[in-house]
Design an enzyme around this catalytic site. Structure first.
Site, PDB file in Angstrom:
ATOM      1  N   ARG A  40      31.138  87.008  33.405  1.00  0.00           N
ATOM      2  CA  ARG A  40      32.575  87.140  33.647  1.00  0.00           C
ATOM      3  C   ARG A  40      32.891  86.960  35.136  1.00  0.00           C
ATOM      4  O   ARG A  40      33.928  86.457  35.514  1.00  0.00           O
ATOM      5  CB  ARG A  40      33.069  88.505  33.150  1.00  0.00           C
ATOM      6  CG  ARG A  40      33.132  88.624  31.634  1.00  0.00           C
ATOM      7  CD  ARG A  40      33.694  89.968  31.194  1.00  0.00           C
ATOM      8  NE  ARG A  40      33.889  90.021  29.757  1.00  0.00           N
ATOM      9  CZ  ARG A  40      32.969  90.384  28.890  1.00  0.00           C
ATOM     10  NH1 ARG A  40      31.766  90.721  29.329  1.00  0.00           N
ATOM     11  NH2 ARG A  40      33.218  90.422  27.597  1.00  0.00           N
ATOM     12  N   ASP A  81      36.120  96.298  23.360  1.00  0.00           N
ATOM     13  CA  ASP A  81      34.745  96.784  23.463  1.00  0.00           C
ATOM     14  C   ASP A  81      34.475  97.876  22.430  1.00  0.00           C
ATOM     15  O   ASP A  81      33.398  97.923  21.820  1.00  0.00           O
ATOM     16  CB  ASP A  81      34.481  97.326  24.874  1.00  0.00           C
ATOM     17  CG  ASP A  81      34.610  96.249  25.934  1.00  0.00           C
ATOM     18  OD1 ASP A  81      34.320  95.085  25.621  1.00  0.00           O
ATOM     19  OD2 ASP A  81      35.025  96.573  27.066  1.00  0.00           O
ATOM     20  N   ARG A  85      34.114  96.396  18.948  1.00  0.00           N
ATOM     21  CA  ARG A  85      32.777  95.831  18.749  1.00  0.00           C
ATOM     22  C   ARG A  85      31.755  96.935  18.479  1.00  0.00           C
ATOM     23  O   ARG A  85      30.921  96.816  17.564  1.00  0.00           O
ATOM     24  CB  ARG A  85      32.375  95.020  19.986  1.00  0.00           C
ATOM     25  CG  ARG A  85      33.114  93.692  20.085  1.00  0.00           C
ATOM     26  CD  ARG A  85      32.877  92.973  21.397  1.00  0.00           C
ATOM     27  NE  ARG A  85      33.438  91.619  21.339  1.00  0.00           N
ATOM     28  CZ  ARG A  85      33.750  90.887  22.387  1.00  0.00           C
ATOM     29  NH1 ARG A  85      33.543  91.374  23.612  1.00  0.00           N
ATOM     30  NH2 ARG A  85      34.248  89.666  22.256  1.00  0.00           N
ATOM     31  N   HIS A 136      35.239  95.926  31.943  1.00  0.00           N
ATOM     32  CA  HIS A 136      35.008  95.047  30.800  1.00  0.00           C
ATOM     33  C   HIS A 136      33.930  94.040  31.175  1.00  0.00           C
ATOM     34  O   HIS A 136      34.197  92.931  31.604  1.00  0.00           O
ATOM     35  CB  HIS A 136      36.312  94.326  30.439  1.00  0.00           C
ATOM     36  CG  HIS A 136      36.203  93.463  29.220  1.00  0.00           C
ATOM     37  ND1 HIS A 136      35.756  93.937  28.005  1.00  0.00           N
ATOM     38  CD2 HIS A 136      36.492  92.150  29.032  1.00  0.00           C
ATOM     39  CE1 HIS A 136      35.781  92.959  27.119  1.00  0.00           C
ATOM     40  NE2 HIS A 136      36.218  91.863  27.717  1.00  0.00           N
TER      41      HIS A 136
END
Length: 307
Positions: free
Chosen positions: A87, A147, A150, A174
């Site tokens: 990221r 998150d 998941r 994140h």
């Protein structure tokens, strides 16, 4: 209620469709720099209205004139991750993009609430907040909702139970330093520690941390968009309906958890005015240490951004 979605890629387009089907707005404006793409996708979505039975109007545009007076701005614009890309690799380019779209959108909608989805999420939320100069309760990021979704999914898969019975919190930035909080993870109220051995829980925590890149590696030419769009729309629905949902989001901290002047994923109450309350829950020493470390990583990345 008028909602603007910036970025007509997979996340933005899917979010726009979900918003329309849930009838969370009377009008959705889908904005993208690619000529014809938002117009085509918007018209295609609108033509599904007679079948899906929604009356939300969907407009595609390349400029921001059609977005004027938006109540909520969802920023999904930016480059997607590819295999081998973190990221943080997206930092510089996406910062430029988020800066530009924020400047243009807030001129037309100075009273809007901004939700950021673009990666790296926490840093891009900082960019949008800095550029917009909006009150911090009106600028926050979609991080922990995804998150946590998941993490809950992986737990449900492991135990072969309904995802609806799994409750969890994933805090922190994140990224790979996110903090799945096992202490507050339950299945129908039963602590997960009573249902799974420690090593299995640790494996699920690790999989949650790498949930995004797992999908990137499968897709090879793109990144996740079904779950991210659902997560963003869950936040939008709490605003539109003033539901007061308590969700983990990237919020601006002013001393909570010993952290200050940083965007980081924590539990918040979301209502019509945006973030109405930040909850400072009691964490185990190791989880708090991980949260602080994650926040410091966000701060370090923010320092690399020139605005």
């Amino acid at each position: 209620m008028k909602i603007t979605v910036i970025g007509a890629g997979n996340v933005g387009a899917t979010a726009a469709q979900r918003i329309a089907e849930k009838e969370l707005a009377h009008e959705v404006v889908l904005v993208d720099v690619a000529e014809g793409i938002p117009q085509g996708k918007g018209l295609d979505m609108y033509q599904s209205a007679p079948v899906e039975l929604f009356d939300t109007k969907i407009i595609g545009a390349n400029d921001y004139s059609a977005t004027e007076g938006s109540d909520i701005i969802l920023i999904t614009a930016g480059l997607a991750r590819k295999p081998g890309m973190s990221r943080e690799d997206l930092l510089a380019k996406n910062a430029e993009i988020v800066k530009s779209v924020t400047e243009q959108s807030v001129r037309k909608s100075p009273n809007a609430i901004i939700i950021v989805v673009s990666n790296p999420l926490d840093v891009m939320t900082y960019v949008a907040a800095t550029v917009s100069k909006f009150p911090k309760e009106r600028v926050f990021g979609m991080a922990g909702v995804l998150d946590t979704a998941r993490f809950r999914t992986f737990i449900a898969m492991e135990l072969d139970v309904s995802v609806q019975d799994v409750t969890a919190f994933v805090l922190g930035g994140h990224g790979d330093s996110m903090v799945p909080v096992v202490k507050y993870t339950t299945v129908a109220g039963i602590p997960i520690s009573e249902l799974l051995p420690k090593e299995k829980i640790e494996a699920l925590v690790a999989r949650a941390r790498h949930g995004g890149i797992e999908i990137v590696n499968f897709l090879k030419t793109g990144s996740a968009y079904y779950a991210p769009s659902s997560s963003a729309v869950e936040m939008i629905e709490s605003i539109v309906k003033d539901r007061k949902r308590i969700l983990p989001c990237a919020a601006y901290l002013t001393g909570q958890y010993g952290l200050k002047d940083v965007y980081c994923g924590v539990p918040v109450k979301i209502g019509r005015k945006g973030i109405e309350k930040i909850y400072e829950i009691k964490l185990e020493a190791e989880d708090l240490k991980s949260l602080v470390s994650s926040a410091n990583e966000v701060k370090e990345n923010c320092s690399k951004v020139t605005l």
